[in-house]
Design an enzyme around this catalytic site. Structure first.
Site, mmCIF file in Angstrom:
data_model
loop_
_atom_site.group_PDB
_atom_site.id
_atom_site.type_symbol
_atom_site.label_atom_id
_atom_site.label_comp_id
_atom_site.label_asym_id
_atom_site.label_seq_id
_atom_site.Cartn_x
_atom_site.Cartn_y
_atom_site.Cartn_z
ATOM 1 C CB CYS A 147 0.762 22.241 -21.767
ATOM 2 S SG CYS A 147 0.237 21.265 -20.358
ATOM 3 C CG HIS B 108 -2.897 2.696 -1.796
ATOM 4 N ND1 HIS B 108 -2.902 2.618 -0.416
ATOM 5 C CD2 HIS B 108 -4.008 2.016 -2.204
ATOM 6 C CE1 HIS B 108 -3.964 1.912 -0.022
ATOM 7 N NE2 HIS B 108 -4.635 1.536 -1.083
ATOM 8 C CG ASN C 171 0.878 -4.118 12.604
ATOM 9 O OD1 ASN C 171 1.316 -3.718 11.537
ATOM 10 N ND2 ASN C 171 0.063 -3.395 13.346
ATOM 11 C CB CYS D 114 3.024 20.804 -17.531
ATOM 12 S SG CYS D 114 3.619 19.923 -18.972
ATOM 13 C CD GLN E 246 -2.389 -1.287 2.764
ATOM 14 O OE1 GLN E 246 -3.408 -0.703 3.086
ATOM 15 N NE2 GLN E 246 -1.717 -2.051 3.616
ATOM 16 C CG ASN E 247 4.111 1.259 2.371
ATOM 17 O OD1 ASN E 247 3.024 1.498 2.891
ATOM 18 N ND2 ASN E 247 5.059 0.565 2.971
ATOM 19 C CD GLU F 230 -1.800 -0.198 16.055
ATOM 20 O OE1 GLU F 230 -1.760 0.566 17.027
ATOM 21 O OE2 GLU F 230 -2.419 0.044 15.011
ATOM 22 C CG ASP G 87 7.874 3.965 0.950
ATOM 23 O OD1 ASP G 87 8.115 2.989 0.220
ATOM 24 O OD2 ASP G 87 7.558 3.844 2.152
HETATM 25 P P1 OAD Z 1 -1.331 2.759 8.966
HETATM 26 O O1 OAD Z 1 -0.625 3.986 9.412
HETATM 27 O O2 OAD Z 1 -2.810 2.798 9.016
HETATM 28 O O3 OAD Z 1 -0.863 1.509 9.840
HETATM 29 C C1 OAD Z 1 0.497 1.230 10.044
HETATM 30 C C2 OAD Z 1 0.588 0.060 11.002
HETATM 31 O O4 OAD Z 1 1.960 -0.275 11.167
HETATM 32 C C3 OAD Z 1 0.032 0.375 12.409
HETATM 33 O O5 OAD Z 1 -0.780 -0.706 12.842
HETATM 34 C C4 OAD Z 1 1.292 0.483 13.257
HETATM 35 O O6 OAD Z 1 1.079 0.084 14.600
HETATM 36 C C5 OAD Z 1 2.231 -0.467 12.540
HETATM 37 N N1 OAD Z 1 3.670 -0.179 12.734
HETATM 38 C C6 OAD Z 1 4.285 1.014 12.955
HETATM 39 N N2 OAD Z 1 5.604 0.875 13.007
HETATM 40 C C7 OAD Z 1 5.868 -0.441 12.838
HETATM 41 C C8 OAD Z 1 7.060 -1.219 12.772
HETATM 42 N N3 OAD Z 1 8.277 -0.665 12.895
HETATM 43 N N4 OAD Z 1 6.939 -2.549 12.565
HETATM 44 C C9 OAD Z 1 5.733 -3.123 12.449
HETATM 45 N N5 OAD Z 1 4.572 -2.452 12.490
HETATM 46 C C10 OAD Z 1 4.628 -1.125 12.665
HETATM 47 O O7 OAD Z 1 -0.788 2.420 7.512
HETATM 48 P P2 OAD Z 1 -1.451 1.515 6.369
HETATM 49 O O8 OAD Z 1 -2.182 0.363 6.927
HETATM 50 O O9 OAD Z 1 -0.391 1.262 5.375
HETATM 51 O O10 OAD Z 1 -3.684 5.219 1.691
HETATM 52 O O11 OAD Z 1 -2.500 2.549 5.758
HETATM 53 C C11 OAD Z 1 -3.252 2.166 4.651
HETATM 54 C C12 OAD Z 1 -3.506 3.346 3.773
HETATM 55 O O12 OAD Z 1 -4.061 4.446 4.525
HETATM 56 C C13 OAD Z 1 -2.270 3.967 3.148
HETATM 57 O O13 OAD Z 1 -1.802 3.284 2.015
HETATM 58 C C14 OAD Z 1 -2.755 5.354 2.779
HETATM 59 C C15 OAD Z 1 -3.432 5.675 4.092
HETATM 60 O O14 OAD Z 1 -4.342 6.697 4.088
HETATM 61 C C16 OAD Z 1 -3.866 6.191 0.808
HETATM 62 O O15 OAD Z 1 -3.290 7.250 0.896
HETATM 63 C C17 OAD Z 1 -4.842 5.845 -0.291
#
Ligand code: OAD
Length: 240
Positions: A151, A116, A214, A148, A98-99, A216, A101
């Site tokens: 344009c 994403h 994870n 741009c 989902q990242n 949490e 980066d």
């Molecule tokens: P979240 O920020 O919702 O969740 C990140 C998870 O990683 C949390 O449960 C943290 O506790 C956990 N975490 C943090 N540090 C960690 C580590 N070092 N090791 C293991 N776990 C860790 O991020 P996503 O689930 O990726 O979408 O969010 C989903 C989507 O929401 C993103 O892709 C983005 C966002 O809004 C869009 O922008 C469309």
């Protein structure tokens, strides 16, 4: 617990599904939880397509002030590197992320599905000319939003805003890979954003075993064969 998961990884047929937590140890804040982007910036303003269309300068200011520096000096951490190594060893088939980066690719992962999109690529809303990060950096210093060179159209990132569809074919390919996996490693995601969050459930219902890594609890813990609570950068290297 880690020994039995390592054995399952060694068996092969592994697919990884990652979220912002996998990049946290590279210094990129997660979205939710303590210090998360969405605790400081309202996602309805900074991440929604409706808002971007009304006033793109909000997003671009957020990008310039919070993202640009992190993207300029990409630093994959031991979690990204361990996944790339598992692919090299023939154990891991793909990373579904989902990242936005680009750190999995930077670490050496070759098969990466970016659900994403990517915040390293951009295009013009008028003429569709593509731009890379390096090309818009200078432009961002002159114009906000950046324009741009051909344009004068407004540029946008190749990411998925809330309210937009995922890139064509991405979720289908991810579902297909997950449903054929022996083991799905779910790493660093709160599993609250759909449709991505349905991937672990889909994999499980097709017979894959699930491991959640994870720091949490997540909504999928009850479904999982392994729940390893802790930092991805400490746990994943132990699976090699
Ligand atoms: P979240 O920020 O919702 O969740 C990140 C998870 O990683 C949390 O449960 C943290 O506790 C956990 N975490 C943090 N540090 C960690 C580590 N070092 N090791 C293991 N776990 C860790 O991020 P996503 O689930 O990726 O979408 O969010 C989903 C989507 O929401 C993103 O892709 C983005 C966002 O809004 C869009 O922008 C469309």
């Amino acid at each position: 617990m880690i020994a039995s998961l390592k054995e399952a990884v060694n068996f092969g047929g592994v697919v990884a599904f990652t979220g912002a937590g996998v990049s946290a140890e590279s210094g990129i804040p997660t979205y939710r939880g303590t210090g998360g982007f969405w605790t400081k910036y309202d996602p309805d303003k900074y991440a929604s397509i409706d808002y971007f269309e009304q006033d793109p300068s909000y997003y671009w200011r957020f990008f310039r002030d919070t993202r640009l520096d992190l993207l300029r000096h990409p630093k994959p951490n031991p979690a990204h590197l361990a996944l790339a190594e598992l692919e090299t060893r023939g154990k891991l088939q793909a990373v579904i992320t989902q990242n936005i980066d680009g750190l999995h690719q930077e670490a050496g992962s070759r098969k990466v599905i970016e659900l994403h999109g990517s915040s390293r690529k951009f295009h013009c809303l008028e003429c569709c000319r593509s731009y890379l990060l390096e090309e818009i950096e200078a432009e961002l210093e002159k114009h906000l939003p950046p324009l741009c060179a051909d344009c004068n159209g407004i540029l946008r990132p190749d990411i998925v805003f809330f309210g937009e569809m995922l890139p064509p074919g991405a979720i289908e390919e991810a579902m297909d890979l997950a449903s054929r996996a022996s083991l799905l490693l779910v790493i660093g995601s709160s599993l609250v954003v759909y449709p991505a969050a349905q991937i672990p459930m889909a994999a499980k219902s097709c017979g894959a075993r699930l491991a959640i890594i994870n720091d949490e609890p997540t909504p999928a813990d009850g479904l999982s064969d392994w729940v390893l609570m802790g930092k991805a950068g400490e746990i994943l290297p132990q699976l090699l």
